[in-house]
Design a protein around this motif. Structure first.
Motif, mmCIF file in Angstrom:
data_model
loop_
_atom_site.group_PDB
_atom_site.id
_atom_site.type_symbol
_atom_site.label_atom_id
_atom_site.label_comp_id
_atom_site.label_asym_id
_atom_site.label_seq_id
_atom_site.Cartn_x
_atom_site.Cartn_y
_atom_site.Cartn_z
ATOM 1 N N ALA A 54 31.574 39.975 42.136
ATOM 2 C CA ALA A 54 31.904 39.276 43.384
ATOM 3 C C ALA A 54 32.980 38.221 43.146
ATOM 4 C CB ALA A 54 30.654 38.606 43.958
ATOM 5 N N LEU A 55 33.263 37.932 41.880
ATOM 6 C CA LEU A 55 34.239 36.888 41.538
ATOM 7 C C LEU A 55 35.606 37.512 41.248
ATOM 8 C CD1 LEU A 55 31.997 34.734 39.199
ATOM 9 C CD2 LEU A 55 32.959 33.966 41.355
ATOM 10 N N GLN A 112 38.610 36.215 40.901
ATOM 11 C CA GLN A 112 39.601 35.178 40.616
ATOM 12 C C GLN A 112 40.613 35.637 39.566
ATOM 13 O OE1 GLN A 112 37.485 31.382 39.962
ATOM 14 N NE2 GLN A 112 35.847 32.284 41.158
ATOM 15 N N PRO A 122 32.416 42.993 47.985
ATOM 16 C CA PRO A 122 31.898 44.324 48.280
ATOM 17 C C PRO A 122 33.003 45.366 48.146
ATOM 18 C CG PRO A 122 32.280 43.118 50.338
ATOM 19 C CD PRO A 122 32.591 42.182 49.215
ATOM 20 N N ARG A 175 33.557 38.949 56.122
ATOM 21 C CA ARG A 175 33.976 40.136 55.374
ATOM 22 C C ARG A 175 32.755 40.853 54.772
ATOM 23 N NH1 ARG A 175 37.397 38.743 50.279
ATOM 24 N NH2 ARG A 175 38.824 37.903 51.813
ATOM 25 N N VAL A 176 31.901 40.085 54.100
ATOM 26 C CA VAL A 176 30.790 40.687 53.355
ATOM 27 C C VAL A 176 29.742 41.280 54.298
ATOM 28 C CG1 VAL A 176 28.833 40.161 51.835
ATOM 29 C CG2 VAL A 176 31.107 39.263 51.300
ATOM 30 N N GLN A 183 31.093 44.343 56.186
ATOM 31 C CA GLN A 183 31.315 45.539 55.356
ATOM 32 C C GLN A 183 30.013 46.128 54.818
ATOM 33 O OE1 GLN A 183 34.514 45.357 52.470
ATOM 34 N NE2 GLN A 183 33.623 46.994 51.251
ATOM 35 N N ILE A 184 29.123 45.266 54.371
ATOM 36 C CA ILE A 184 27.952 45.778 53.662
ATOM 37 C C ILE A 184 26.790 46.120 54.593
ATOM 38 C CG2 ILE A 184 26.680 43.660 53.059
ATOM 39 C CD1 ILE A 184 26.825 44.817 50.153
ATOM 40 N N MET A 227 21.724 47.819 55.084
ATOM 41 C CA MET A 227 22.289 47.944 53.733
ATOM 42 C C MET A 227 21.709 49.144 53.000
ATOM 43 S SD MET A 227 22.205 43.931 52.599
ATOM 44 C CE MET A 227 22.807 44.106 50.918
ATOM 45 N N CYS A 250 18.464 42.557 47.865
ATOM 46 C CA CYS A 250 19.600 42.759 48.784
ATOM 47 C C CYS A 250 20.093 41.428 49.335
ATOM 48 C CB CYS A 250 19.177 43.644 49.961
ATOM 49 S SG CYS A 250 19.063 45.378 49.556
ATOM 50 N N GLU A 275 21.986 39.528 46.795
ATOM 51 C CA GLU A 275 23.307 40.101 46.541
ATOM 52 C C GLU A 275 24.286 39.750 47.661
ATOM 53 O OE1 GLU A 275 24.001 41.152 43.709
ATOM 54 O OE2 GLU A 275 26.022 41.894 44.069
ATOM 55 N N ASN A 303 25.276 36.282 46.882
ATOM 56 C CA ASN A 303 26.142 36.331 45.700
ATOM 57 C C ASN A 303 27.567 36.752 46.085
ATOM 58 O OD1 ASN A 303 26.807 36.649 42.815
ATOM 59 N ND2 ASN A 303 26.772 38.820 43.275
ATOM 60 N N MET A 304 27.665 37.771 46.927
ATOM 61 C CA MET A 304 28.994 38.266 47.312
ATOM 62 C C MET A 304 29.729 37.265 48.201
ATOM 63 S SD MET A 304 28.808 42.374 47.843
ATOM 64 C CE MET A 304 27.136 42.663 48.324
ATOM 65 N N GLY A 362 30.728 34.380 45.898
ATOM 66 C CA GLY A 362 31.763 34.824 44.963
ATOM 67 C C GLY A 362 33.105 34.988 45.653
ATOM 68 N N ASN A 363 33.096 35.596 46.830
ATOM 69 C CA ASN A 363 34.343 35.773 47.579
ATOM 70 C C ASN A 363 34.896 34.422 48.041
ATOM 71 O OD1 ASN A 363 34.962 38.930 48.861
ATOM 72 N ND2 ASN A 363 33.185 38.600 47.601
ATOM 73 N N ALA A 385 34.394 31.558 46.560
ATOM 74 C CA ALA A 385 34.896 30.874 45.355
ATOM 75 C C ALA A 385 36.289 31.373 45.008
ATOM 76 C CB ALA A 385 33.933 31.098 44.190
ATOM 77 N N SER A 386 36.515 32.660 45.187
ATOM 78 C CA SER A 386 37.845 33.217 44.900
ATOM 79 C C SER A 386 38.881 32.660 45.876
ATOM 80 C CB SER A 386 37.820 34.740 45.001
ATOM 81 O OG SER A 386 36.888 35.253 44.075
ATOM 82 N N ASN A 438 39.542 28.979 44.899
ATOM 83 C CA ASN A 438 40.214 28.756 43.622
ATOM 84 C C ASN A 438 41.606 29.373 43.612
ATOM 85 O OD1 ASN A 438 40.932 28.260 41.029
ATOM 86 N ND2 ASN A 438 39.425 29.626 40.088
#
Lengths: 120, 175
Positions: free
Chosen positions: A83-84, A86, A105, B18-19, B22-23, B75, B91, B94, B97-98, B101-102, B104-105, B108
């Motif tokens: 999921a990261l 970067q 995803p 987004r997550v 999509q999921i 899902m 689930c 997750e 988490n997604m 994580g997305n 964080a991206s 950053n």
């Protein structure tokens, strides 16, 4: 002969998605690991053709597991699935020698394409 | 004085849309944004994900059990009720988490640093209490056709802490 894949992810859901994508497309699931330590042990034992590797996991993360696997077997084919997404994580993974980097995803087409290309 | 920053919110909105779409195939719209002195999840299912790096703190996702069931149902479309039951918490973890994580991206933009996240911790059920570090949070409401999702963002920027007192349009502060 079907290519054998070791699926590494701490989430049962994500392992299920990867398996459900690969099995109907002619791949064999060699095993499943839920953290990096299990992944390294299972890789040495099962010698799969490819590993799909999550990054954020307890005990040992996926980058460290990939580093250990590639140190033992420089020809190991590893696709990171995380999921990261970067830039530094992607560059660090490429520097390690992983074959592809899939961000969650993902679509089934994306993971299938990454696995097939990594095995070429 | 503790500072949190409104600029951290939009990446979570974008990532959640987004997550979840999509999921789980569920449309997500942005709801209200508020401020709380400490994180207090409003609904029965809570998922906690830590962030560490140049930002540190926790993100807490809270949603109603019915929405959680609907999300997992979508899902795991095609799976048996037994499999859905086994993977229910997995689930939801997750999804959190997604989204984290997305987000964080998106947060950053630095080429030389990684903004890491922890594995999710999940609490679900009746008569449960969640004990969190008492920190102020921006609370983002998201709206779906099956119910709301609440995201409490309690993260601090290391540089911001070091530069206390500097002007920033997006800063909220508590004294």
């Amino acid at each position: 002969m079907a290519k054998k894949v070791l699926v590494v992810d701490d989430a049962n859901f994500m392992r299920t998605i990867v398996k459900d994508t690969l099995l109907p497309n002619g791949f064999e699931i060699a095993g499943e690991a839920t953290n990096g330590m299990e992944a390294v042990t299972m890789y040495m034992k099962l010698k799969p053709d490819l590993v799909t590797m999550d990054i954020t996991m307890k005990v040992k993360d996926g980058l460290e597991a990939a580093r250990e696997i590639l140190a033992a077997d420089p020809n190991a084919r590893i696709v990171m699935v995380t999921a990261l997404g970067q830039e530094k994580m992607l560059l660090d993974s490429i520097a390690l020698g992983v074959r592809d980097f899939v961000v969650k995803p993902f679509t089934k087409e994306r993971i299938l394409s990454a696995v097939e290309k990594a095995l070429q | 004085m503790i500072k949190i920053n409104a600029k951290h919110v939009n990446p979570f909105v974008e990532a959640a849309m987004r997550v979840v779409t999509q999921i789980a195939g569920i449309e997500v719209r942005r709801g209200h944004l508020s401020y709380k002195e400490k994180v207090e999840p409003s609904f029965g299912v809570s998922i906690i994900v830590g962030i560490y790096g140049f930002l540190t703190g926790q993100v807490v996702y809270s949603l109603d059990g019915k929405l959680a069931e609907r999300m997992v149902d979508k899902m795991l479309d095609g799976k048996s009720p037994q499999e859905k039951k086994i993977m229910f918490l997995d689930c939801l973890g997750e999804v959190a988490n997604m989204i984290t994580g997305n987000a964080a991206s998106l947060l950053n933009q630095r080429r030389d640093q990684i903004l890491n996240i922890t594995t999710p911790a999940i609490a679900a059920g009746t008569n449960l209490s969640v004990h969190l570090v008492p920190k102020p949070a921006l609370v983002l409401g998201l709206i779906t056709q099956y119910g709301p999702i609440e995201i409490s963002i309690a993260v601090e920027e290391k540089e911001t802490l070091q530069e206390m007192g500097m002007a920033d349009d997006g800063l909220l502060s508590e004294t």
